[in-house]
Design a protein around this motif. Sequence first.
Motif, short mmCIF file in Angstrom:
data_model
loop_
_atom_site.label_atom_id
_atom_site.label_comp_id
_atom_site.label_asym_id
_atom_site.label_seq_id
_atom_site.Cartn_x
_atom_site.Cartn_y
_atom_site.Cartn_z
N GLU A 170 0.82 -1.03 0.03
CA GLU A 170 0.00 0.05 0.13
C GLU A 170 1.02 1.29 0.01
O GLU A 170 1.98 1.43 0.53
N SER A 171 0.50 2.36 -0.72
CA SER A 171 1.17 3.68 -0.63
C SER A 171 1.04 4.05 0.53
O SER A 171 0.11 3.94 1.41
N VAL A 172 2.01 5.21 0.98
CA VAL A 172 2.09 5.55 2.43
C VAL A 172 1.97 7.03 2.06
O VAL A 172 2.97 7.77 1.43
N PRO A 173 1.24 7.85 3.00
CA PRO A 173 1.26 9.30 2.90
C PRO A 173 2.62 9.85 3.26
O PRO A 173 3.29 9.31 4.03
N VAL A 174 3.09 10.82 2.59
CA VAL A 174 4.29 11.68 2.88
C VAL A 174 4.10 12.33 4.19
O VAL A 174 3.26 13.13 3.91
N PRO A 175 5.00 12.17 5.05
CA PRO A 175 4.56 12.79 6.36
C PRO A 175 4.92 14.12 6.10
O PRO A 175 5.99 14.82 5.52
N ALA A 192 0.81 5.50 19.18
CA ALA A 192 0.38 5.88 20.41
C ALA A 192 0.28 7.38 20.93
O ALA A 192 -0.73 7.91 21.20
N LYS A 193 1.35 8.18 20.24
CA LYS A 193 1.29 9.60 20.57
C LYS A 193 0.10 10.12 19.66
O LYS A 193 -0.57 10.96 20.45
N ALA A 194 -0.01 9.73 18.68
CA ALA A 194 -1.05 10.23 17.79
C ALA A 194 -2.62 9.97 18.45
O ALA A 194 -3.46 10.98 18.38
N LEU A 207 1.39 13.10 13.43
CA LEU A 207 2.01 12.13 13.90
C LEU A 207 1.68 10.73 13.38
O LEU A 207 2.49 9.84 13.27
N MET A 208 0.44 10.64 13.15
CA MET A 208 0.28 9.22 12.25
C MET A 208 0.83 9.01 10.95
O MET A 208 1.31 8.13 10.84
N ARG A 267 -5.16 0.08 10.58
CA ARG A 267 -5.72 0.52 11.52
C ARG A 267 -5.24 2.16 11.64
O ARG A 267 -6.05 2.83 11.99
N ALA A 268 -4.08 2.25 11.40
CA ALA A 268 -3.27 3.39 11.44
C ALA A 268 -4.09 4.37 10.13
O ALA A 268 -4.15 5.53 10.28
N MET A 269 -4.00 3.69 9.12
CA MET A 269 -4.61 4.51 8.03
C MET A 269 -6.04 5.02 8.39
O MET A 269 -6.58 5.98 7.86
#
Length: 668
Positions: free
Chosen positions: A36-41, A165-167, A182-183, A216-218
Amino acid sequence: MDGGEAMLMHHPGGEAGVRAPRRDRTGSDGRARAPESVPVPPPATPGEPHPVREAQDVFFEVLGPVAVVRGTQRVHVASRRQRVVLAALLLSAGRVVSLETLIEAIWSERPPDTARNQVHTCVSALRRLLARMGAQTPIETLPGGYLLRVPFDQVDLQLFRTSSAKAAERARQGRYEEAIALMRQALAHWKGPGCADVDSEVIQSRVVHLDEEFQRAMDHCVEWNLALGRHSEVIGELIERVARHPLRELPRLQLVQALHRSGRTAEALDVCRHGRREFVEQLGLEPSEEMARLEARILARDPALDWPGTAVVTETVTRTAVPRQLLPGIGDFVGRRTTLALVTEACVTGRGGGRHLPVVCLAGASGTGKTVTALRVAHELSHSHFPDGQLFADLGGSAYAAPPDRILRRFLLALGVPAADVPAGTEERAALYRSLLADRRVLVFLDHIATQAQIRPLLPGGSSCGVLLTSRRRAAVPPGAVLVQLGALDEAESLELLGATAGWERVRAEPTAAHRITELTGGLPMALRIVGARMAGRPYWSLETMAARLADPRRRLDELVHGELSVRVGIEAALCQLSTEHRTLLLALARSVAGPFHARFASRVLGVDRGTAGKLLEDLADVYLIEHLGGAADADDWYRIPTLTAIHVQEAAERAEPGRSTAAEIGR
């Protein structure tokens, strides 16, 4: 290639040239999918910068191909066997990985006769690799296997979980902008499926859940964007996710909500109908009630779905939902009669005689039977006192293992709340959770709690419910809870457990050996259960044979292993959570004493004043690594290290300073 010297592939600043078996990854629908592609922070949130590592620190990656990174240099281990060993150690960083586990991970069910030697060779090669890379991370050899000690900020998986967890904490505070940043920072650590280049069924079974953590993070990122009203912004991402995972309902529910709130109601309804076709064609099932209910609410123009505002759960909640989430009990449970009576009474009345929420915590060292004892009580009370359901969650003994917002979501779904109606923030979820339980008689069982803050959102608000907790830390017990501490079994109960597991005819035939086994195991329920299980599988062994195998303290913990049960692993898990100061004191005591000792002795051993020594000793007693035997004042308090704990700590002391003499043999 799997011999003494690791074959490496170096990739300065990139991933090109990774030599690894190609493996298809599948989505929840069973179809092959690409990573899966990941958003650039985005730029770091104020007050919450990206973790910064020194340019020459060694960093480990398991979220994608397994790699060792230093600066711009990325090294992949070309040897398959060494890659499997490194992955196993990284996934269990800070915990012992048994030699048997490594052998199974490399060869599955058909290891060669030289398997042990080949594993040792692989570990030696990895040690040389890490040394050449400048790593300060040792691979330690322990009696039960190997342990990799690595700081959490040098493994991408740990950084992902910490940032996640911080997010979640920021989201609980309503600070959604910071939570999203943070996520995304957490998601940036992903470079593909977990351990993507490790061809091992054992390793792949360990990382299956990592893909679910990623999803779940997404989900959370989208959820928080929706909470900020950014419906149009997330539609493109959700369309892609739904296409990749057509049978995951949460992204589809989020997409329907986002389209509807963006004024694209016709498209939202089309997504609902397309989802129904997918479910029927692929599974032969209708989609969940949540999806059908959301579609019906859109057709009815329910104003609660409009923005601004949060969907309100009222009569849409299925009040008849009765969760039954308790783990099964064990059939050969014995002893603990006084404890069972005390816990049962406390679960029903608590401290306030029925006026306040009953909260009971069973606390004790690893292996004392906290969970099985609590389950015994829970099953006994489930129908008579808590007929409206039982909720269960394992918090993993860590403050970050199971975030409360995730558990609250599970509990709300179990209580009948549609997925589309679960609030975004932890405070909102907790408020709805307490409202739903206000007039219900539900038992909440939280296993392996680590902190009070971790369980606070999970406690019901009224006195009609009950709460059962287990913990290895006294400090985790919330104020007002009834604390029931479990220790070793007495001799009669130990013999009863040995008879129930190994066979009463054996205990009656060899009473002297049976008594000797209870002494050598220190009455620890897990140790006795392991002995019983091993004896049951070896009818040709006598109890005298087992007692003789346990008699040597240098081999005793090696004998107390059966399948996934291991006394040593439980003790090591507690040791790994100690601060340097506490660990230093415990190792020093193991070298110096083989029996009871007092606080003044500890102060001399560590070279600190009595007050400091007394505080450190009480901290160790709070996590059940030592036992308090009594005393009138700090300086006169007496303590002892439990038998099996002392053996493991002496082993650790010997590894820390090989050749230095320790206290006299224990258990003689």
